[in-house]
Design a protein around this motif. Structure first.
Motif, PDB file in Angstrom:
ATOM      1  N   SER A 171       0.819  -1.207   0.000  1.00 10.82           N
ATOM      2  CA  SER A 171       0.000   0.000   0.000  1.00 10.82           C
ATOM      3  C   SER A 171       0.853   1.258   0.000  1.00 10.82           C
ATOM      4  CB  SER A 171      -0.932   0.011   1.202  1.00 10.82           C
ATOM      5  OG  SER A 171      -0.191   0.045   2.399  1.00 10.82           O
ATOM      6  N   ILE A 172       2.078   1.177   0.507  1.00 11.46           N
ATOM      7  CA  ILE A 172       2.960   2.340   0.526  1.00 11.46           C
ATOM      8  C   ILE A 172       3.624   2.483  -0.838  1.00 11.46           C
ATOM      9  CG2 ILE A 172       5.042   3.350   1.544  1.00 11.46           C
ATOM     10  CD1 ILE A 172       4.321   1.902   4.149  1.00 11.46           C
ATOM     11  N   GLU A 173       3.637   3.701  -1.332  1.00 10.10           N
ATOM     12  CA  GLU A 173       4.315   3.991  -2.595  1.00 10.10           C
ATOM     13  C   GLU A 173       5.462   4.947  -2.299  1.00 10.10           C
ATOM     14  OE1 GLU A 173       1.905   4.660  -6.117  1.00 10.10           O
ATOM     15  OE2 GLU A 173       0.145   4.316  -4.841  1.00 10.10           O
ATOM     16  N   LEU A 174       6.631   4.627  -2.832  1.00  7.65           N
ATOM     17  CA  LEU A 174       7.823   5.448  -2.650  1.00  7.65           C
ATOM     18  C   LEU A 174       8.255   5.985  -4.001  1.00  7.65           C
ATOM     19  CD1 LEU A 174      10.351   6.479  -1.083  1.00  7.65           C
ATOM     20  CD2 LEU A 174      11.393   4.257  -1.578  1.00  7.65           C
ATOM     21  N   TYR A 175       8.381   7.284  -4.082  1.00 14.73           N
ATOM     22  CA  TYR A 175       8.888   7.940  -5.281  1.00 14.73           C
ATOM     23  C   TYR A 175      10.337   8.314  -4.976  1.00 14.73           C
ATOM     24  CZ  TYR A 175       4.133   8.001  -6.913  1.00 14.73           C
ATOM     25  OH  TYR A 175       2.874   7.618  -7.331  1.00 14.73           O
ATOM     26  N   GLU A 176      11.239   7.837  -5.826  1.00 15.57           N
ATOM     27  CA  GLU A 176      12.654   7.996  -5.532  1.00 15.57           C
ATOM     28  C   GLU A 176      13.468   8.270  -6.788  1.00 15.57           C
ATOM     29  OE1 GLU A 176      14.868   4.407  -4.529  1.00 15.57           O
ATOM     30  OE2 GLU A 176      13.098   3.236  -5.035  1.00 15.57           O
ATOM     31  N   PHE A 184      19.102  10.258   0.332  1.00 10.34           N
ATOM     32  CA  PHE A 184      17.922  10.457   1.172  1.00 10.34           C
ATOM     33  C   PHE A 184      16.877   9.381   0.887  1.00 10.34           C
ATOM     34  CE2 PHE A 184      19.865  14.625   0.420  1.00 10.34           C
ATOM     35  CZ  PHE A 184      20.242  14.920   1.726  1.00 10.34           C
ATOM     36  N   CYS A 185      16.784   8.975  -0.377  1.00 14.36           N
ATOM     37  CA  CYS A 185      15.878   7.892  -0.760  1.00 14.36           C
ATOM     38  C   CYS A 185      16.345   6.574  -0.156  1.00 14.36           C
ATOM     39  CB  CYS A 185      15.794   7.783  -2.285  1.00 14.36           C
ATOM     40  SG  CYS A 185      15.185   9.290  -3.080  1.00 14.36           S
ATOM     41  N   THR A 186      17.653   6.358  -0.165  1.00 17.50           N
ATOM     42  CA  THR A 186      18.225   5.151   0.428  1.00 17.50           C
ATOM     43  C   THR A 186      17.915   5.077   1.915  1.00 17.50           C
ATOM     44  OG1 THR A 186      19.984   5.116  -1.224  1.00 17.50           O
ATOM     45  CG2 THR A 186      20.379   3.890   0.813  1.00 17.50           C
ATOM     46  N   LYS A 187      17.959   6.207   2.583  1.00 13.69           N
ATOM     47  CA  LYS A 187      17.639   6.271   4.020  1.00 13.69           C
ATOM     48  C   LYS A 187      16.204   5.805   4.269  1.00 13.69           C
ATOM     49  CE  LYS A 187      17.601   9.816   7.633  1.00 13.69           C
ATOM     50  NZ  LYS A 187      17.941  11.220   7.896  1.00 13.69           N
ATOM     51  N   VAL A 188      15.278   6.266   3.441  1.00 15.01           N
ATOM     52  CA  VAL A 188      13.866   5.873   3.583  1.00 15.01           C
ATOM     53  C   VAL A 188      13.686   4.390   3.254  1.00 15.01           C
ATOM     54  CG1 VAL A 188      11.533   6.227   2.661  1.00 15.01           C
ATOM     55  CG2 VAL A 188      12.975   8.203   3.213  1.00 15.01           C
ATOM     56  N   LYS A 189      14.337   3.932   2.187  1.00 12.86           N
ATOM     57  CA  LYS A 189      14.236   2.519   1.816  1.00 12.86           C
ATOM     58  C   LYS A 189      14.789   1.622   2.922  1.00 12.86           C
ATOM     59  CE  LYS A 189      15.482   1.393  -2.353  1.00 12.86           C
ATOM     60  NZ  LYS A 189      16.073   1.325  -3.693  1.00 12.86           N
ATOM     61  N   MET A 228       4.045  12.746   1.420  1.00 16.98           N
ATOM     62  CA  MET A 228       4.976  13.213   2.449  1.00 16.98           C
ATOM     63  C   MET A 228       6.393  13.174   1.895  1.00 16.98           C
ATOM     64  SD  MET A 228       5.820  11.577   6.207  1.00 16.98           S
ATOM     65  CE  MET A 228       4.240  12.031   6.918  1.00 16.98           C
ATOM     66  N   SER A 229       7.103  14.279   2.060  1.00 19.80           N
ATOM     67  CA  SER A 229       8.496  14.337   1.628  1.00 19.80           C
ATOM     68  C   SER A 229       9.383  14.634   2.834  1.00 19.80           C
ATOM     69  CB  SER A 229       8.674  15.381   0.524  1.00 19.80           C
ATOM     70  OG  SER A 229       8.262  16.642   0.986  1.00 19.80           O
ATOM     71  N   GLU A 230      10.648  14.881   2.580  1.00 19.21           N
ATOM     72  CA  GLU A 230      11.679  15.079   3.611  1.00 19.21           C
ATOM     73  C   GLU A 230      11.975  13.742   4.284  1.00 19.21           C
ATOM     74  OE1 GLU A 230      13.493  17.789   4.034  1.00 19.21           O
ATOM     75  OE2 GLU A 230      12.274  18.899   2.601  1.00 19.21           O
ATOM     76  N   SER A 231      13.141  13.214   4.010  1.00 18.84           N
ATOM     77  CA  SER A 231      13.502  11.877   4.477  1.00 18.84           C
ATOM     78  C   SER A 231      13.397  11.725   5.993  1.00 18.84           C
ATOM     79  CB  SER A 231      14.901  11.489   3.995  1.00 18.84           C
ATOM     80  OG  SER A 231      15.878  12.397   4.481  1.00 18.84           O
ATOM     81  N   ASP A 232      13.825  12.724   6.767  1.00 18.69           N
ATOM     82  CA  ASP A 232      13.738  12.615   8.226  1.00 18.69           C
ATOM     83  C   ASP A 232      12.289  12.517   8.682  1.00 18.69           C
ATOM     84  OD1 ASP A 232      16.492  12.658   8.568  1.00 18.69           O
ATOM     85  OD2 ASP A 232      16.569  14.822   8.946  1.00 18.69           O
TER      86      ASP A 232
END
Length: 84
Positions: A3-8, A14-19, A66-70
């Protein structure tokens, strides 16, 4: 189905941090690679009103861009982590 979609963006730290947080929490997600040019990130802009990545969508909790990796990492931990 996730259900979660990640745009990277390929190679984005910063994308790697979220992944890494998604993987740590064992969450399934769909990844969408975006163009390197901000002007070509129309899908991201349509969803969130801006062109920054990483950006997530989580319809199960009403998150629509939602953006901003932190902020994303904190949200994921609070929503799906041990604090949840």
């Amino acid at each position: 189905m996730a259900s979660i979609e990640l745009y990277e963006l390929q190679g984005c730290p910063f994308c790697t941090k979220v992944k890494s947080k998604l993987d740590e929490l064992g969450l399934e997600y769909d990844s969408h690679m975006v163009p390197s040019s901000h002007a070509e990130r129309t899908e991201v802009e349509e969803i969130s009103g801006q062109t920054e990545v990483p950006m997530i969508v989580d319809p199960n909790h009403g998150v629509e861009g939602m953006s901003e990796s932190d902020d994303i990492v904190e949200y994921l931990e609070e929503t799906y982590g041990s604090a949840a």
